[in-house]
Write a protein that holds these residues in place. Structure first.
Motif, PDB file in Angstrom:
ATOM      1  N   GLY A   1     120.742  21.450 -53.799  1.00 17.10           N
ATOM      2  CA  GLY A   1     119.419  20.869 -53.613  1.00 17.10           C
ATOM      3  C   GLY A   1     119.295  19.923 -52.441  1.00 17.10           C
ATOM      4  O   GLY A   1     118.188  19.472 -52.132  1.00 17.10           O
ATOM      5  N   PHE A   2     120.411  19.606 -51.773  1.00 19.48           N
ATOM      6  CA  PHE A   2     120.354  18.683 -50.645  1.00 19.48           C
ATOM      7  C   PHE A   2     120.002  19.426 -49.363  1.00 19.48           C
ATOM      8  O   PHE A   2     120.421  20.570 -49.152  1.00 19.48           O
ATOM      9  CB  PHE A   2     121.703  17.990 -50.436  1.00 19.48           C
ATOM     10  N   SER A   3     119.237  18.769 -48.485  1.00 21.55           N
ATOM     11  CA  SER A   3     119.021  19.235 -47.120  1.00 21.55           C
ATOM     12  C   SER A   3     119.798  18.315 -46.188  1.00 21.55           C
ATOM     13  O   SER A   3     119.911  17.112 -46.448  1.00 21.55           O
ATOM     14  CB  SER A   3     117.534  19.203 -46.759  1.00 21.55           C
ATOM     15  N   TYR A   4     120.300  18.866 -45.101  1.00 24.99           N
ATOM     16  CA  TYR A   4     121.111  18.081 -44.177  1.00 24.99           C
ATOM     17  C   TYR A   4     120.431  18.018 -42.811  1.00 24.99           C
ATOM     18  O   TYR A   4     119.570  17.179 -42.586  1.00 24.99           O
ATOM     19  CB  TYR A   4     122.522  18.662 -44.124  1.00 24.99           C
ATOM     20  N   THR A   5     120.801  18.907 -41.908  1.00 22.58           N
ATOM     21  CA  THR A   5     120.053  19.025 -40.654  1.00 22.58           C
ATOM     22  C   THR A   5     119.496  20.437 -40.583  1.00 22.58           C
ATOM     23  O   THR A   5     120.031  21.357 -41.214  1.00 22.58           O
ATOM     24  CB  THR A   5     120.944  18.761 -39.426  1.00 22.58           C
ATOM     25  N   GLU A   6     118.455  20.623 -39.809  1.00 22.99           N
ATOM     26  CA  GLU A   6     117.841  21.949 -39.718  1.00 22.99           C
ATOM     27  C   GLU A   6     118.843  22.973 -39.204  1.00 22.99           C
ATOM     28  O   GLU A   6     118.918  24.100 -39.711  1.00 22.99           O
ATOM     29  CB  GLU A   6     116.609  21.901 -38.811  1.00 22.99           C
ATOM     30  N   THR A   7     119.650  22.572 -38.216  1.00 28.01           N
ATOM     31  CA  THR A   7     120.639  23.491 -37.645  1.00 28.01           C
ATOM     32  C   THR A   7     121.685  23.877 -38.676  1.00 28.01           C
ATOM     33  O   THR A   7     122.026  25.054 -38.832  1.00 28.01           O
ATOM     34  CB  THR A   7     121.322  22.849 -36.424  1.00 28.01           C
ATOM     35  N   PHE A   8     122.188  22.888 -39.407  1.00 26.70           N
ATOM     36  CA  PHE A   8     123.204  23.189 -40.417  1.00 26.70           C
ATOM     37  C   PHE A   8     122.615  24.016 -41.556  1.00 26.70           C
ATOM     38  O   PHE A   8     123.228  24.985 -42.017  1.00 26.70           O
ATOM     39  CB  PHE A   8     123.810  21.908 -40.980  1.00 26.70           C
ATOM     40  N   ASP A   9     121.432  23.640 -42.010  1.00 25.55           N
ATOM     41  CA  ASP A   9     120.828  24.352 -43.141  1.00 25.55           C
ATOM     42  C   ASP A   9     120.637  25.835 -42.834  1.00 25.55           C
ATOM     43  O   ASP A   9     120.708  26.679 -43.734  1.00 25.55           O
ATOM     44  CB  ASP A   9     119.486  23.721 -43.513  1.00 25.55           C
ATOM     45  N   LYS A  10     120.408  26.160 -41.554  1.00 28.24           N
ATOM     46  CA  LYS A  10     120.171  27.543 -41.174  1.00 28.24           C
ATOM     47  C   LYS A  10     121.424  28.257 -40.682  1.00 28.24           C
ATOM     48  O   LYS A  10     121.395  29.466 -40.442  1.00 28.24           O
ATOM     49  CB  LYS A  10     119.093  27.602 -40.082  1.00 28.24           C
ATOM     50  N   ALA A  11     122.517  27.521 -40.521  1.00 28.16           N
ATOM     51  CA  ALA A  11     123.749  28.118 -39.984  1.00 28.16           C
ATOM     52  C   ALA A  11     124.338  29.127 -40.967  1.00 28.16           C
ATOM     53  O   ALA A  11     124.365  28.908 -42.179  1.00 28.16           O
ATOM     54  CB  ALA A  11     124.770  27.028 -39.681  1.00 28.16           C
ATOM     55  N   ALA A  12     124.817  30.232 -40.430  1.00 28.07           N
ATOM     56  CA  ALA A  12     125.399  31.309 -41.253  1.00 28.07           C
ATOM     57  C   ALA A  12     126.859  30.986 -41.533  1.00 28.07           C
ATOM     58  O   ALA A  12     127.781  31.554 -40.928  1.00 28.07           O
ATOM     59  CB  ALA A  12     125.271  32.640 -40.532  1.00 28.07           C
TER      60      ALA A  12
END
Length: 241
Positions: A137-148
């Motif tokens: 449930g945590f969000s971090y950074t947009e780049t990390f959240d979308k990283a594969a």
């Protein structure tokens, strides 16, 4: 009492702001050193808790703080079972969903590994061979959240996340620098763990209101501005650093 007096009384009661009622404020029950239940006093404690208390008191807003698992906190805010919640990362998704106020402070997002873990990385893709632990449930950074990446979101708290790293159930974890170092010390593992590479981001942290609660959000914003101007906010931040 005359009809005129009854009408006047009714109008006065209608004019009394609902904001005078105590707000129910929710936060994570296990997010030290920012929000947690003090084991001695059995009261909500932490840096963010102190900031929120000070801002609400500066706004002359009665309140009660209740702590729950983070996933429940978000659902309670979604269904307006609480008036506000803290703290949120200001991702585009969160800003779209909630009315965010702040920032109340900034956090530094980092990766952590064991002493024998990955030596370093240039891009997040370099970590693709490893299992990266996150909190559900945590969000971090947009780049990390979308990283594969191979992400393991099985932890339900940052404490559990650090424990999984120590137990070698994940190779790398992500989180707030001050918090991860605090938990590593609390678990006696600070010599076995280390920050990996450079910080991913300095991330502002916000309190959240339902999208349609502009008046309440402004009331808190006014209180936050007061403690920022009079130095109370800086004193709280210095105390916890």
């Amino acid at each position: 009492m005359s009809l005129a007096h009854l009408i006047l009384l009714g109008l006065l009661l209608m004019a009394m702001p609902a904001l005078a009622l105590p707000w129910v404020v929710a936060s994570d029950e296990a997010f030290p050193p920012y929000a947690y239940l003090d084991q001695k006093t059995r009261q909500p404690a932490g840096m963010d808790t102190e900031i929120v208390r000070a801002a609400l008191e500066a706004a002359s807003q009665p309140y009660q703080i209740q702590l729950y698992p983070w996933e429940r906190v978000k659902k309670m805010l979604d269904y307006k079972q609480v008036d506000m919640a803290y703290q949120f990362v200001g991702t585009p998704e969160r800003m779209e969903k909630y009315r965010l106020v702040g920032p109340i402070r900034n956090g530094v997002t980092v990766l952590m590994t064991r002493r024998d873990g990955p030596a370093d990385y240039q891009t997040l893709e370099d970590l693709s061979p490893y299992i990266v632990g996150t909190v559900l449930g945590f969000s971090y950074t947009e780049t990390f959240d979308k990283a594969a990446l191979k992400k393991d979101a099985g932890a339900t708290s940052p404490l559990q996340l650090v424990q999984k790293l120590i137990a070698r159930r994940v190779d790398v974890i992500i989180g707030d620098k001050a918090q991860l170092l605090y938990l590593a010390r609390e678990l006696g593992a600070d010599k076995d763990l280390r920050i990996l590479g450079q910080p991913l981001a300095e991330v502002p942290r916000y309190v959240g209101f339902p999208k349609d609660e502009a008046i309440k959000a402004q009331r808190f914003a006014d209180g936050l501005e007061k403690i920022r101007r009079d130095g109370t906010l800086d004193k709280i931040l210095s105390k916890w650093q």
